[in-house]
Design a protein around this motif. Structure first.
Motif, short mmCIF file in Angstrom:
data_model
loop_
_atom_site.label_atom_id
_atom_site.label_comp_id
_atom_site.label_asym_id
_atom_site.label_seq_id
_atom_site.Cartn_x
_atom_site.Cartn_y
_atom_site.Cartn_z
N GLY A 24 0.74 -1.19 -0.01
CA GLY A 24 0.28 0.53 0.21
C GLY A 24 0.58 0.94 -0.25
N ASP A 25 1.96 1.06 -0.36
CA ASP A 25 2.94 2.85 0.43
C ASP A 25 3.36 3.04 -1.57
OD1 ASP A 25 4.09 2.20 2.42
OD2 ASP A 25 5.79 1.14 1.81
N ARG A 26 3.08 4.97 -0.91
CA ARG A 26 3.25 5.10 -2.23
C ARG A 26 3.89 5.64 -2.36
NH1 ARG A 26 0.09 8.47 -5.93
NH2 ARG A 26 -1.64 7.72 -4.85
N VAL A 27 5.17 5.46 -3.19
CA VAL A 27 6.31 5.27 -3.11
C VAL A 27 6.87 6.78 -4.28
CG1 VAL A 27 8.57 4.28 -3.66
CG2 VAL A 27 6.98 3.21 -2.79
N HIS A 28 7.92 7.71 -4.11
CA HIS A 28 8.46 8.59 -4.58
C HIS A 28 10.08 8.48 -5.18
CE1 HIS A 28 5.99 12.04 -3.28
NE2 HIS A 28 4.77 11.34 -4.02
N VAL A 29 10.65 8.73 -6.00
CA VAL A 29 11.40 8.11 -6.28
C VAL A 29 11.97 9.44 -6.86
CG1 VAL A 29 13.39 6.79 -8.13
CG2 VAL A 29 11.23 5.97 -7.61
N VAL A 30 13.09 9.34 -6.55
CA VAL A 30 12.81 11.19 -6.52
C VAL A 30 15.02 11.67 -7.18
CG1 VAL A 30 13.93 13.39 -5.33
CG2 VAL A 30 12.54 12.45 -4.91
N GLY A 31 14.63 11.83 -8.48
CA GLY A 31 16.26 11.32 -9.67
C GLY A 31 16.43 10.44 -10.56
N ALA A 32 14.40 9.93 -10.79
CA ALA A 32 14.35 8.56 -11.05
C ALA A 32 14.93 8.50 -13.11
CB ALA A 32 13.06 8.30 -11.03
N ALA A 33 15.43 9.18 -12.84
CA ALA A 33 15.58 9.17 -15.24
C ALA A 33 17.55 8.23 -15.00
CB ALA A 33 15.39 10.01 -16.18
N GLY A 34 18.02 8.70 -13.93
CA GLY A 34 19.66 8.68 -13.97
C GLY A 34 19.83 7.03 -14.25
N PRO A 35 20.91 6.49 -14.38
CA PRO A 35 20.85 5.16 -14.77
C PRO A 35 20.00 4.01 -13.44
CG PRO A 35 22.86 6.14 -15.33
CD PRO A 35 22.06 7.16 -15.02
N PRO A 89 22.79 13.02 -4.75
CA PRO A 89 23.19 13.44 -4.12
C PRO A 89 22.83 14.24 -3.03
CG PRO A 89 24.59 13.33 -5.69
CD PRO A 89 22.95 12.56 -6.07
N VAL A 90 22.01 15.56 -2.88
CA VAL A 90 21.75 16.84 -2.73
C VAL A 90 21.46 16.79 -1.23
CG1 VAL A 90 20.20 18.60 -2.90
CG2 VAL A 90 21.31 16.99 -4.64
N GLY A 91 22.00 17.40 0.28
CA GLY A 91 21.56 16.94 1.34
C GLY A 91 19.96 18.11 1.30
N PRO A 92 19.46 18.93 0.79
CA PRO A 92 18.22 19.14 1.05
C PRO A 92 17.43 18.71 0.39
CG PRO A 92 19.88 21.47 0.20
CD PRO A 92 20.77 20.07 0.05
N LEU A 93 17.17 18.10 -0.33
CA LEU A 93 16.20 17.25 -0.97
C LEU A 93 15.94 16.08 0.61
CD1 LEU A 93 17.45 16.29 -4.48
CD2 LEU A 93 15.47 17.88 -3.48
N VAL A 94 16.92 15.65 1.21
CA VAL A 94 16.79 14.73 2.42
C VAL A 94 16.27 15.45 2.96
CG1 VAL A 94 17.86 13.77 4.04
CG2 VAL A 94 18.89 13.57 1.71
N ALA A 95 16.16 16.60 3.94
CA ALA A 95 15.42 18.07 4.24
C ALA A 95 13.62 18.32 3.74
CB ALA A 95 15.98 19.23 4.61
N GLY A 97 24.69 9.16 -3.25
CA GLY A 97 26.24 8.50 -2.41
C GLY A 97 26.35 9.96 -2.01
N ILE A 98 25.30 10.36 -0.94
CA ILE A 98 25.98 11.83 -0.53
C ILE A 98 28.14 12.00 0.04
CG2 ILE A 98 25.31 13.61 1.38
CD1 ILE A 98 22.63 13.45 0.58
N ALA A 99 28.03 12.71 -0.23
CA ALA A 99 29.69 12.23 0.75
C ALA A 99 29.67 11.32 2.38
CB ALA A 99 30.06 13.51 0.72
N ALA A 100 30.72 10.50 2.91
CA ALA A 100 30.24 10.73 4.55
C ALA A 100 30.31 11.93 5.52
CB ALA A 100 31.17 10.05 4.27
N GLU A 101 30.97 12.86 4.24
CA GLU A 101 31.27 14.21 4.91
C GLU A 101 30.40 15.32 5.71
OE1 GLU A 101 33.47 14.86 1.17
OE2 GLU A 101 33.22 13.31 3.11
N VAL A 102 29.42 15.13 4.85
CA VAL A 102 28.40 15.47 4.50
C VAL A 102 27.24 15.80 5.82
CG1 VAL A 102 26.47 16.80 3.30
CG2 VAL A 102 28.54 16.21 2.13
N HIS A 103 26.10 16.74 6.76
CA HIS A 103 25.89 16.99 7.24
C HIS A 103 24.54 18.35 6.81
CE1 HIS A 103 28.91 15.71 10.10
NE2 HIS A 103 27.79 15.85 11.02
N GLN A 104 23.49 18.09 7.59
CA GLN A 104 21.99 18.70 6.56
C GLN A 104 21.93 19.56 8.08
OE1 GLN A 104 21.38 19.89 3.47
NE2 GLN A 104 20.17 20.65 4.26
N ASP A 105 20.79 20.06 7.79
CA ASP A 105 20.55 20.87 8.95
C ASP A 105 18.51 20.28 8.46
OD1 ASP A 105 22.18 22.69 10.17
OD2 ASP A 105 21.42 23.64 9.10
#
Length: 550
Positions: free
Chosen positions: A323-334, A403-409, A426-434
């Motif tokens: 029953g989940d509605r799934v959003h794929v963000v950035g869906a058209a890349g490989p 791999p964009v932090g603001p999209l996670v927010a 793969g958001i870089a390991a050192e990246v933090h997001q508010d």
């Protein structure tokens, strides 16, 4: 006849790729395997290696399982700043083996499982296409001491000759997508690990309502007041806790600065249970979204005083639920295309898929591929450009392929209560997001992230391919010989091709060519495609035509 030299693509330094036409072809020693490379899929992970080079965790020296003297006997072992050959989505044909080799047979084709997890490095493990040379060359030398694990697992998986080598090579990236969904989540404290109890302001009397007896060490953070730890816990100051040493964190309260100060202390695979005791963080909280993907960090919370209530919200796996509605963000890349096709093919009851991408041309290609599968499976599927349209409903599950932090927010704000946000990109390991951690906890959201795949994932996907249940060739967008390999890697970096780019080394100087342009150049290939998609017959025809010099 085996040549003495070959053409290869070498990574010689950060952002430095070179085509080499006189790279030696090493003949196998007693434990070694010489493979002729049949097909290589290009991957965005190759670009991460290109950028980081010897700073990449999988380019560092092997520290376990094989000693230095053994590693010196393997010419294709290239740690640190030694030039390497990228390419880890590979099918080889074994053409010669040493007299002690028993795991493969000359004349057979094999899919390479690139993640050699026995061979531990300081931050990861040995890997084909990283600290061991990969497949962007005509021939590759392997050693059975690396391709057979300590438990006997063979990292060279026999390929079904009835399938195209492209379909088999693409099992590796599809397995990474599969792993992102089926990864088992840890739902208890780490056995033998270190658990840290943090009682923030307003939660100084927090109780521990979960079983901590499995933990090897139980610590209670001393915040400068009289520290009265629960039975079995020992007080400790923040500065006395080594970075990367905490396997489980029990965080009581909602002090944003205190939470942020604890993040460096979390070990790989750490789980943080948050019980806010009815408090609010009151501001965006800097959260290590990159380490969710690369460090397998997990955060889950409850608004009350119960750590058990938070722990109970951890899902068994990262799988989409009925029953989940799934959003794929950035869906058209490989990889986004693979995730979208995997979702509409899944057979999970009642799901709906919304796939967004801002590249209209790539979205059109995905629409052609995904909608026919979705219609056959009866899955509602809405593909759209977010600059022009909106989603038809709020998501219960987000697959983050960008791999964009603001999209996670943004996903934290938009996702329905009880939702899963899968940080695949793969958001870089050192990246933090508010992030709005109050919304995250109140709605009972859960971040998941995985990197790479396991042998079990590879075998599961390969079984689906061989049974005709999954067509990995749906993701093919372009093909090339060695001459177009560097251009292909640049196209991966820049997102120029709507699909995977395959390199067939035996095509030699054949340039990178999209499937659309290929059928214009070679009309005999057009009827061999399956509604425009790559097939074994098309692959064989292209190899035949180029070999004949057409």
């Amino acid at each position: 006849m085996i040549p003495t030299t070959q053409t290869a693509i070498q990574l010689v330094g950060p952002s430095q790729l070179a085509r080499v036409d006189d790279k030696p072809v090493h003949r196998p020693g007693p434990t070694q395997i010489l493979g002729k490379v049949s097909c290589v899929g290009l991957c965005f992970s190759d670009m991460k290696l290109l950028k980081q080079f010897d700073g990449h965790a999988r380019k560092s020296p092997v520290l376990a399982h094989l000693g230095e003297e053994v590693l010196k006997e393997i010419p294709s072992y290239v740690p640190n700043d030694k030039p390497t050959v990228p390419g880890h989505e590979v099918v080889i044909e074994v053409i010669e083996v040493g007299n002690k080799v028993t795991s493969v047979q000359a004349g057979r084709k094999y899919l390479v499982q690139a993640d050699w997890r026995d061979l531990k490095t300081a931050g990861s493990n040995g890997a084909f296409g990283y600290n061991f040379e990969g497949g962007l060359q005509q021939y590759v030398l392997l050693d059975e001491r690396t391709t057979v694990a300590a438990d006997g697992t063979n990292y060279l998986i026999p390929a079904d000759e009835a399938r195209s080598v492209s379909a088999t090579a693409l099992v590796e990236p599809w397995a990474c997508v599969e792993q992102a969904f089926i990864h088992f989540e840890r739902r208890n404290l780490s056995p033998g690990g270190t658990v840290l109890l943090v009682r923030g302001p307003g939660a100084e009397q927090a109780n521990v309502d979960i079983d901590t007896s499995v933990s090897g060490k139980r610590l209670c953070l001393d915040l400068g007041q009289a520290c009265t730890p629960p039975a079995g816990f020992t007080c400790i100051g923040l500065d006395a806790i080594a970075n990367g040493s905490i396997n489980d964190c029990l965080f009581a309260g909602a002090d944003a600065a205190l939470f942020e100060s604890l993040v460096p202390k979390l070990a790989t695979n750490a789980v943080t249970l948050i019980a806010t005791h009815g408090q609010s963080f009151g501001r965006p909280v800097s959260t290590p979204v990159g380490r969710v993907h690369y460090g397998n960090l997990r955060f889950v919370g409850a608004s009350g005083a119960s750590f058990a209530a938070a722990q109970a919200k951890i899902p068994a796996t990262g799988e989409v639920r009925k029953g989940d509605r799934v959003h794929v963000v950035g869906a058209a890349g490989p990889m986004g295309s693979m995730a979208t096709i995997r979702l509409v093919s899944s057979g999970i009851d009642g799901i709906a898929v919304e796939a967004s991408d801002m590249a209209t041309d790539r979205l059109a290609v995905l629409r052609r591929k995904a909608e026919k599968v979705a219609q056959a499976k009866g899955v509602p599927c809405h593909l759209y450009n977010p600059k022009e349209e909106q989603a038809e409903g709020a998501p219960d599950y987000v697959m983050m392929m960008v791999p964009v932090g603001p999209l996670v927010a943004a996903a934290v704000t938009q996702t329905n209560p009880g939702g899963i946000i899968n940080i695949f990109a793969g958001i870089a390991a050192e990246v933090h997001q508010d992030l709005d951690l109050d919304a995250y906890v109140t709605k009972g959201l859960y971040f998941i992230g995985t990197s790479g795949s396991t042998m079990e994932d590879m075998e599961a996907v390969l079984a689906k391919v061989n049974a005709g249940e999954l067509d990995t060739n749906l993701s093919v967008g372009a093909v090339s010989g060695m001459a177009g390999a560097i251009e292909g890697l640049e196209a991966v970096r820049d997102g120029k091709v709507a699909g995977k780019i395959l390199v067939y080394p035996e095509l030699g100087d054949f340039p990178m060519t999209s499937l659309e342009d290929l059928v214009q150049q070679f009309p005999s290939i057009a009827p061999l495609l399956d509604d425009g998609d790559w097939t074994k017959a098309a692959e064989e025809e292209l190899l035949r035509l180029v070999a004949q010099g057409v």
